[in-house]
Design an enzyme around this catalytic site. Structure first.
Site, short mmCIF file in Angstrom:
data_model
loop_
_atom_site.label_atom_id
_atom_site.label_comp_id
_atom_site.label_asym_id
_atom_site.label_seq_id
_atom_site.Cartn_x
_atom_site.Cartn_y
_atom_site.Cartn_z
N GLU A 5 -22.78 36.97 -7.00
CA GLU A 5 -21.89 36.53 -5.93
C GLU A 5 -20.77 35.64 -6.45
O GLU A 5 -19.63 35.75 -6.01
CB GLU A 5 -22.68 35.80 -4.83
CG GLU A 5 -23.55 36.72 -3.99
CD GLU A 5 -22.75 37.80 -3.27
OE1 GLU A 5 -21.55 37.59 -2.98
OE2 GLU A 5 -23.30 38.88 -3.01
N TYR A 50 -19.93 31.17 2.46
CA TYR A 50 -20.20 32.59 2.21
C TYR A 50 -21.32 32.76 1.18
O TYR A 50 -22.29 33.49 1.42
CB TYR A 50 -18.94 33.34 1.72
CG TYR A 50 -19.36 34.64 1.11
CD1 TYR A 50 -19.81 35.68 1.92
CD2 TYR A 50 -19.43 34.80 -0.28
CE1 TYR A 50 -20.31 36.85 1.37
CE2 TYR A 50 -19.92 35.97 -0.83
CZ TYR A 50 -20.36 36.99 0.00
OH TYR A 50 -20.87 38.14 -0.55
N ASP A 74 -17.37 37.15 3.95
CA ASP A 74 -16.33 37.08 2.92
C ASP A 74 -15.05 37.67 3.51
O ASP A 74 -14.99 37.95 4.72
CB ASP A 74 -16.79 37.81 1.64
CG ASP A 74 -16.92 39.31 1.84
OD1 ASP A 74 -16.81 39.79 3.00
OD2 ASP A 74 -17.11 40.02 0.85
#
Ligand code: SF4
Length: 224
Positions: free
Chosen positions: A46, A129, A147
């Site tokens: 991520e 996020y 996102d």
């Protein structure tokens, strides 16, 4: 009179999700970080994906994990070594934050990645996020993860008139929360599918409504 958002209707919400998930099962990309539920590996993916293209991350992610296979390895590494492993990805602050986050996980959480969004958010470099993504993609918790791709899809599908800024963002998180189901695996898939729709169909450059699985439920498509 403008048509109401489908979020006001539980059945329509379920229909939206069902179509989205059916499409994702057929067309979702088989990305390597989608095959794991390891929270450390997911955190690394991520953070890499924040400002780097998917194709580049597929190359760097396994290499980085080979150098630092666990959160303990990353926590013990020198900043220089981590920076070298990050070489080519750019935005080096991400690598340093990741190393610092690993140290906090090892020292304050006995090496176990926290599950709760609020605790994840307290780690260096982890925003709303990324915290939601780790909670959902690693622990399959019913947490939203917004996102830029998901934000675009939600704005277009449910609230085309949401303004930019904090109030609009808050509204979007509420929308996403209503959409993500309680069941862990379905929550995982819903978040992944929303992202995939934003990456492949409802992109920043073009809305491919004619082949979109949720065109009948989408407010933008309905009011075109
Ligand atoms: S129907 Fe069009 S605007 Fe709506 S989500 Fe799909 S691609 Fe985006």
């Amino acid at each position: 009179m403008p048509r109401k958002s489908i979020l006001d209707n539980k059945n329509e919400r379920i229909r939206f999700r069902r179509k989205l998930l059916a499409w994702f099962r057929r067309h979702g990309r088989d990305l390597p970080w989608r095959r794991t539920r390891d929270p450390y590996q997911i955190l690394v993916s991520e953070v890499m994906l924040q400002q780097t293209q998917v194709s580049r991350v597929t190359e760097y992610w396994p290499r980085f994990l080979e150098s630092f296979p666990t959160v303990q390895h990353l926590a013990a590494a020198s900043p220089k070594r981590v920076r070298e492993a990050w070489e080519g990805l750019g935005y080096y602050r991400r690598a340093e934050n990741l190393r610092r986050a690993a140290r906090v996980v090892v020292t304050d959480h006995a090496g176990e990645m926290p599950q709760k969004v609020a605790i994840l958010r307290s780690l260096p470099g982890i925003g709303a996020y990324t915290a939601g993504a780790v909670a959902s993609f690693a622990f399959e918790l019913a947490e939203p993860a917004i996102d830029t791709n998901v934000s675009r899809v939600l704005r277009r599908a449910f609230h085309p008139r949401v303004k930019k800024g904090a109030a609009g963002d808050q509204k979007l998180w509420k929308v996403a929360k209503e959409l993500v189901p309680r069941d862990g695996n379905a929550a995982w898939a819903t978040n992944q599918a929303l992202m995939e729709l934003g990456a492949l169909i409802c992109t920043a450059r073009v809305m491919r409504c004619e082949i979109c699985p949720v065109r009948k439920e989408c407010l933008s498509s309905r009011t075109k």
